[in-house]
Design a protein around this motif. Structure first.
Motif, short mmCIF file in Angstrom:
data_model
loop_
_atom_site.label_atom_id
_atom_site.label_comp_id
_atom_site.label_asym_id
_atom_site.label_seq_id
_atom_site.Cartn_x
_atom_site.Cartn_y
_atom_site.Cartn_z
N TRP A 165 -3.23 -7.65 4.91
CA TRP A 165 -2.83 -8.57 6.09
C TRP A 165 -1.53 -9.17 6.10
CZ3 TRP A 165 -3.52 -9.92 10.65
CH2 TRP A 165 -3.16 -10.90 11.27
N GLU A 166 -1.16 -9.59 4.81
CA GLU A 166 0.23 -10.14 4.48
C GLU A 166 1.40 -9.32 4.79
OE1 GLU A 166 -2.27 -10.56 2.30
OE2 GLU A 166 -2.72 -12.42 2.57
N ASP A 167 1.21 -7.95 4.54
CA ASP A 167 2.19 -6.92 5.12
C ASP A 167 2.06 -6.92 6.67
OD1 ASP A 167 2.55 -6.18 2.27
OD2 ASP A 167 0.97 -4.62 2.46
N ASN B 231 0.45 4.64 8.22
CA ASN B 231 1.60 4.71 7.79
C ASN B 231 2.44 3.41 8.25
OD1 ASN B 231 4.57 5.30 9.17
ND2 ASN B 231 4.30 6.80 7.77
N VAL B 232 3.25 2.69 7.51
CA VAL B 232 3.92 1.52 7.80
C VAL B 232 4.70 1.49 8.89
CG1 VAL B 232 5.26 -0.28 6.69
CG2 VAL B 232 3.54 0.86 5.37
N ASP B 233 5.39 2.58 8.99
CA ASP B 233 6.46 2.74 10.00
C ASP B 233 5.80 2.72 11.54
OD1 ASP B 233 8.64 2.52 8.49
OD2 ASP B 233 8.82 4.79 8.39
N GLN B 234 4.51 3.65 11.55
CA GLN B 234 3.61 3.61 12.56
C GLN B 234 3.31 2.26 13.08
OE1 GLN B 234 0.87 6.91 12.55
NE2 GLN B 234 1.25 7.18 14.82
N LEU B 235 2.74 1.73 12.00
CA LEU B 235 1.97 0.21 12.38
C LEU B 235 3.20 -0.79 12.86
CD1 LEU B 235 -0.14 -1.85 12.10
CD2 LEU B 235 0.72 -2.22 9.58
#
Length: 108
Positions: free
Chosen positions: A4-6, A86-90
Motif C-alpha cells: 500500500w505504501e508503494d 507490474n509496477v509500471d502498469q500499476l
C-alpha cells in the motif's frame, strides 16, 4: 511485492492526491473523490477505477494481476493483485483512474 505504501508513493506523483479512507478502507482521492482503495475483503486487492473497455481488456488479457467480483459487474473498476502487478502498469492504471476523478484544471 507491491505494498500500500508503494501505491501511495506512485500516486503521490500526481497533483493533489491525498491518502484518505473510502468505505472505511485506505484510499486515494483527488479533490475529495476516490479513485483507488485497498480492499479488506477475503480476496484482497486494490480497487482502481477505469473505463469499462479498459476493464474488459485487462480481464481478457489473462494476466493474473487483474480480477473482479460479481459486486463490480457493470462498474468501471478493476481489482489489482498487488503481489502480481507490474509496477509500471500499476502506475499507468493509477494515473488513468486519477484522470477520471481529477478536476479539469488539473488534467489540462
Amino acid at each position: 511485492m507491491t505494498t500500500w505504501e508503494d501505491v501511495v508513493r506512485l500516486a503521490s506523483a500526481l497533483p493533489e492526491v491525498e491518502a484518505s479512507t473510502w468505505y472505511r478502507t485506505p484510499a486515494l482521492k483527488v479533490a475529495g473523490k476516490g479513485f483507488a482503495r485497498l480492499r479488506t475483503e477475503a480476496e484482497g486487492g486494490l480497487v482502481v477505477l477505469c473505463g469499462l473497455d479498459e476493464k474488459a481488456a485487462l480481464l481478457d488479457s489473462g494476466d493474473a494481476a487483474f480480477f473482479t467480483t460479481a459486486h463490480y459487474d457493470g462498474y468501471g473498476s478493476i481489482i489489482v493483485d498487488l503481489d502480481r502487478v507490474n509496477v509500471d502498469q500499476l502506475r499507468e492504471l493509477l494515473e488513468e483512474a486519477w484522470r477520471l476523478k481529477a478536476p479539469r484544471r488539473l488534467t489540462t
